[in-house]
Design a protein around this motif. Sequence first.
Motif, PDB file in Angstrom:
ATOM      1  N   ALA A 298       0.844  -1.188   0.000  1.00 24.93           N
ATOM      2  CA  ALA A 298       0.000   0.000   0.000  1.00 24.93           C
ATOM      3  C   ALA A 298       0.882   1.242   0.000  1.00 24.93           C
ATOM      4  O   ALA A 298       2.065   1.182   0.350  1.00 24.93           O
ATOM      5  N   PRO A 299       0.313   2.399  -0.370  1.00 16.73           N
ATOM      6  CA  PRO A 299       1.117   3.634  -0.369  1.00 16.73           C
ATOM      7  C   PRO A 299       1.478   4.152   1.015  1.00 16.73           C
ATOM      8  O   PRO A 299       2.477   4.855   1.164  1.00 16.73           O
ATOM      9  N   THR A 300       0.668   3.828   2.057  1.00 17.07           N
ATOM     10  CA  THR A 300       0.916   4.354   3.403  1.00 17.07           C
ATOM     11  C   THR A 300       0.766   3.244   4.438  1.00 17.07           C
ATOM     12  O   THR A 300       0.071   2.251   4.204  1.00 17.07           O
ATOM     13  N   PRO A 301       1.391   3.401   5.608  1.00 19.29           N
ATOM     14  CA  PRO A 301       1.242   2.402   6.675  1.00 19.29           C
ATOM     15  C   PRO A 301      -0.205   2.231   7.122  1.00 19.29           C
ATOM     16  O   PRO A 301      -0.646   1.112   7.397  1.00 19.29           O
ATOM     17  N   ALA A 302      -0.975   3.321   7.200  1.00 18.66           N
ATOM     18  CA  ALA A 302      -2.364   3.215   7.648  1.00 18.66           C
ATOM     19  C   ALA A 302      -3.188   2.388   6.670  1.00 18.66           C
ATOM     20  O   ALA A 302      -4.002   1.544   7.080  1.00 18.66           O
ATOM     21  N   GLU A 303      -2.975   2.599   5.371  1.00 17.54           N
ATOM     22  CA  GLU A 303      -3.700   1.822   4.374  1.00 17.54           C
ATOM     23  C   GLU A 303      -3.279   0.358   4.411  1.00 17.54           C
ATOM     24  O   GLU A 303      -4.096  -0.543   4.187  1.00 17.54           O
ATOM     25  N   LEU A 304      -2.005   0.112   4.710  1.00 18.73           N
ATOM     26  CA  LEU A 304      -1.525  -1.269   4.815  1.00 18.73           C
ATOM     27  C   LEU A 304      -2.192  -1.983   5.988  1.00 18.73           C
ATOM     28  O   LEU A 304      -2.619  -3.144   5.859  1.00 18.73           O
ATOM     29  N   ASP A 305      -2.283  -1.316   7.135  1.00 15.60           N
ATOM     30  CA  ASP A 305      -2.927  -1.920   8.301  1.00 15.60           C
ATOM     31  C   ASP A 305      -4.396  -2.242   8.020  1.00 15.60           C
ATOM     32  O   ASP A 305      -4.899  -3.312   8.395  1.00 15.60           O
ATOM     33  N   GLU A 306      -5.090  -1.311   7.379  1.00 11.92           N
ATOM     34  CA  GLU A 306      -6.504  -1.522   7.079  1.00 11.92           C
ATOM     35  C   GLU A 306      -6.679  -2.682   6.102  1.00 11.92           C
ATOM     36  O   GLU A 306      -7.579  -3.517   6.254  1.00 11.92           O
ATOM     37  N   LEU A 307      -5.789  -2.771   5.102  1.00 16.81           N
ATOM     38  CA  LEU A 307      -5.859  -3.868   4.144  1.00 16.81           C
ATOM     39  C   LEU A 307      -5.604  -5.210   4.828  1.00 16.81           C
ATOM     40  O   LEU A 307      -6.276  -6.209   4.536  1.00 16.81           O
ATOM     41  N   GLU A 308      -4.640  -5.255   5.740  1.00 15.61           N
ATOM     42  CA  GLU A 308      -4.365  -6.511   6.448  1.00 15.61           C
ATOM     43  C   GLU A 308      -5.608  -7.017   7.174  1.00 15.61           C
ATOM     44  O   GLU A 308      -5.932  -8.214   7.110  1.00 15.61           O
ATOM     45  N   MET A 309      -6.319  -6.142   7.850  1.00 19.72           N
ATOM     46  CA  MET A 309      -7.515  -6.566   8.571  1.00 19.72           C
ATOM     47  C   MET A 309      -8.566  -7.128   7.618  1.00 19.72           C
ATOM     48  O   MET A 309      -9.212  -8.143   7.906  1.00 19.72           O
ATOM     49  N   ARG A 310      -8.743  -6.491   6.461  1.00 18.55           N
ATOM     50  CA  ARG A 310      -9.721  -6.979   5.485  1.00 18.55           C
ATOM     51  C   ARG A 310      -9.329  -8.359   4.951  1.00 18.55           C
ATOM     52  O   ARG A 310     -10.176  -9.247   4.804  1.00 18.55           O
ATOM     53  N   VAL A 311      -8.042  -8.545   4.671  1.00 18.02           N
ATOM     54  CA  VAL A 311      -7.596  -9.834   4.129  1.00 18.02           C
ATOM     55  C   VAL A 311      -7.726 -10.926   5.188  1.00 18.02           C
ATOM     56  O   VAL A 311      -8.128 -12.059   4.885  1.00 18.02           O
ATOM     57  N   ARG A 312      -7.399 -10.618   6.423  1.00 16.14           N
ATOM     58  CA  ARG A 312      -7.547 -11.613   7.489  1.00 16.14           C
ATOM     59  C   ARG A 312      -8.984 -12.139   7.555  1.00 16.14           C
ATOM     60  O   ARG A 312      -9.203 -13.335   7.789  1.00 16.14           O
ATOM     61  N   HIS A 313      -9.957 -11.264   7.364  1.00 17.45           N
ATOM     62  CA  HIS A 313     -11.351 -11.699   7.401  1.00 17.45           C
ATOM     63  C   HIS A 313     -11.754 -12.453   6.141  1.00 17.45           C
ATOM     64  O   HIS A 313     -12.766 -13.172   6.143  1.00 17.45           O
ATOM     65  N   ALA A 314     -10.969 -12.297   5.069  1.00 19.23           N
ATOM     66  CA  ALA A 314     -11.329 -12.927   3.787  1.00 19.23           C
ATOM     67  C   ALA A 314     -10.724 -14.316   3.610  1.00 19.23           C
ATOM     68  O   ALA A 314     -11.179 -15.075   2.748  1.00 19.23           O
ATOM     69  N   VAL A 315      -9.708 -14.664   4.391  1.00 14.09           N
ATOM     70  CA  VAL A 315      -9.014 -15.952   4.231  1.00 14.09           C
ATOM     71  C   VAL A 315      -9.462 -16.894   5.340  1.00 14.09           C
ATOM     72  O   VAL A 315      -9.452 -16.526   6.522  1.00 14.09           O
ATOM     73  N   ARG A 316      -9.818 -18.118   4.961  1.00 15.76           N
ATOM     74  CA  ARG A 316     -10.240 -19.125   5.936  1.00 15.76           C
ATOM     75  C   ARG A 316      -9.419 -20.398   5.744  1.00 15.76           C
ATOM     76  O   ARG A 316      -9.271 -20.896   4.621  1.00 15.76           O
ATOM     77  N   ILE A 317      -8.884 -20.895   6.856  1.00 13.12           N
ATOM     78  CA  ILE A 317      -8.164 -22.168   6.855  1.00 13.12           C
ATOM     79  C   ILE A 317      -9.096 -23.219   7.437  1.00 13.12           C
ATOM     80  O   ILE A 317      -9.542 -23.099   8.588  1.00 13.12           O
ATOM     81  N   HIS A 318      -9.415 -24.235   6.660  1.00 10.91           N
ATOM     82  CA  HIS A 318     -10.357 -25.269   7.081  1.00 10.91           C
ATOM     83  C   HIS A 318      -9.568 -26.517   7.495  1.00 10.91           C
ATOM     84  O   HIS A 318      -8.893 -27.129   6.660  1.00 10.91           O
ATOM     85  N   THR A 319      -9.640 -26.865   8.767  1.00  7.64           N
ATOM     86  CA  THR A 319      -8.965 -28.048   9.256  1.00  7.64           C
ATOM     87  C   THR A 319      -9.981 -29.117   9.588  1.00  7.64           C
ATOM     88  O   THR A 319     -11.108 -28.827  10.027  1.00  7.64           O
ATOM     89  N   LEU A 320      -9.593 -30.364   9.377  1.00  4.99           N
ATOM     90  CA  LEU A 320     -10.444 -31.521   9.646  1.00  4.99           C
ATOM     91  C   LEU A 320     -10.047 -32.111  10.985  1.00  4.99           C
ATOM     92  O   LEU A 320      -8.874 -32.477  11.190  1.00  4.99           O
ATOM     93  N   GLN A 321     -10.973 -32.159  11.902  1.00 11.77           N
ATOM     94  CA  GLN A 321     -10.688 -32.645  13.248  1.00 11.77           C
ATOM     95  C   GLN A 321     -10.880 -34.152  13.316  1.00 11.77           C
ATOM     96  O   GLN A 321     -11.768 -34.717  12.675  1.00 11.77           O
ATOM     97  N   PRO A 322     -10.048 -34.852  14.090  1.00 10.86           N
ATOM     98  CA  PRO A 322     -10.282 -36.293  14.317  1.00 10.86           C
ATOM     99  C   PRO A 322     -11.642 -36.527  14.938  1.00 10.86           C
ATOM    100  O   PRO A 322     -12.185 -35.655  15.628  1.00 10.86           O
ATOM    101  N   ALA A 323     -12.205 -37.694  14.701  1.00 10.14           N
ATOM    102  CA  ALA A 323     -13.521 -38.045  15.279  1.00 10.14           C
ATOM    103  C   ALA A 323     -13.484 -37.892  16.790  1.00 10.14           C
ATOM    104  O   ALA A 323     -12.570 -38.382  17.466  1.00 10.14           O
ATOM    105  N   GLY A 324     -14.449 -37.175  17.328  1.00 13.60           N
ATOM    106  CA  GLY A 324     -14.532 -36.990  18.768  1.00 13.60           C
ATOM    107  C   GLY A 324     -13.733 -35.835  19.311  1.00 13.60           C
ATOM    108  O   GLY A 324     -13.816 -35.533  20.496  1.00 13.60           O
ATOM    109  N   ALA A 325     -12.919 -35.178  18.435  1.00 14.86           N
ATOM    110  CA  ALA A 325     -12.106 -34.058  18.928  1.00 14.86           C
ATOM    111  C   ALA A 325     -12.976 -32.824  19.165  1.00 14.86           C
ATOM    112  O   ALA A 325     -13.965 -32.609  18.473  1.00 14.86           O
ATOM    113  N   ARG A 326     -12.584 -32.018  20.114  1.00 13.14           N
ATOM    114  CA  ARG A 326     -13.307 -30.774  20.417  1.00 13.14           C
ATOM    115  C   ARG A 326     -12.659 -29.632  19.703  1.00 13.14           C
ATOM    116  O   ARG A 326     -11.440 -29.502  19.653  1.00 13.14           O
ATOM    117  N   MET A 327     -13.442 -28.730  19.133  1.00 15.82           N
ATOM    118  CA  MET A 327     -12.939 -27.545  18.441  1.00 15.82           C
ATOM    119  C   MET A 327     -12.481 -26.516  19.451  1.00 15.82           C
ATOM    120  O   MET A 327     -13.054 -26.398  20.507  1.00 15.82           O
TER     121      MET A 327
END
Length: 426
Positions: free
Chosen positions: A397-426
């Motif tokens: 980004a052109p500025t640190p403030a815009e970079l911080d704001e972009l990071e927050m948006r991307v964090r909400h846009a990316v999802r890591i899906h993990t498969l839990q063993p049978a009986g495991a608690r999330m």
Amino acid sequence: MICRAPLYLRELSRRGLRILVVTPASWREQALAQMRDPAHPASVIEEIAFTDGDVNTDNSFTAGVISGVRAWRDRYDIAGVYAVGETLVEPTGLLADALGLPSPGLRATRACRSKYLQRWYLPEFSPASVVVPPGARATFTAADVSFPAVVKPASRHSSSGVETVRDPAELRAQLDAYLPHETVLVEEKVAGQEFSVESLVQDGRIVFASVTRKETTESGARTFVELSHSVPNELDGVNEIILDANRRMLERLAFGCGIAHAEWRVDDTGRAYLMEVAARTPGDGLSILYSLATGAPMEPELIRIALGEPAAYPAPRRYARQVYLEHEPGRLGDVTVDWPGISPVWVGEGGLWPEVAPAASDDPPTLRAVLVLKDRGAQLGPLYSSDDRAVTFLIDAPTPAELDELEMRVRHAVRIHTLQPAGARM
């Protein structure tokens, strides 16, 4: 590292140079397969010499490297030698010294592979520490240790084995956890923000240096796995302190030609402490971040330094960041990205990273790539070292403030899906 930055290969090939690679034997099958693939950047490699060794054991690769390169010395006029990864830094210094080629130098390549030698050569920048050789570990006591303390195996990399201990019992348990032959550092834990400095050095003169701000797992864990890099550092009041300390550190090591990646902390009194320094290309996606921040790739300049040609590199004019996302334990099922024009790129361990073109100075804040560093079905666990991280993204980004704001948006846009063993608690 070569697959992470294929521009090395393209630039060397463009010059008409033959490319000879030395790498640990653990990469044999994958490297040979990539050389046979005409669509892969590795297809331009002339020869690969594979060497056996243990990354946790001092000098274990040296004999194999010398053996392989001796055969090449009889058949090639070797024009340059360069280390792109941590494991073979010291053998690279020995090769360059014997061949009369530019390199960081014998002192720098040896000390940069050993945390306790860095404390020996650089006491001015070192936290209080004790070296514990293998034979002294069983009888070592905590009489002279202030807690909390940090325990480090002296020759590992990627934050492997580096942990905080809070009392003598935890210290004893951590010492007992290391391999029997490992030398260990026990040292003062320095409180303060972590940074790194990437320096291009030619004939002992710094031609470029810039401060990178880092975040690690330290605040929520006992480990120090890096979770983000921000290029350049935007925090006020520390760049001058760190760059001055970094310059004096390179002078003490008689650093000749190459790139140095030094990690620093600055405490609340303004004192800079050296955590460690490496005489090779920085890891993770830092080379990409510098390309995004400056508008110019770094690899051609590193090749010029290795070949003894005048080198230069521009100052950053944008702000770039790499973020590693934390994950839930389990098997990696999928990664999804809710972002226009961006899909996750599955590179796995050692796979080819996509090329990210340098940004124009007036580009809007941009998500450049989301990379998955593990294969589907891989077991994901706690972040004990850099190798445990699974998903990362690159933004600028052109500025640190815009970079911080972009990071927050991307964090909400990316999802890591993990498969839990049978009986495991999330």
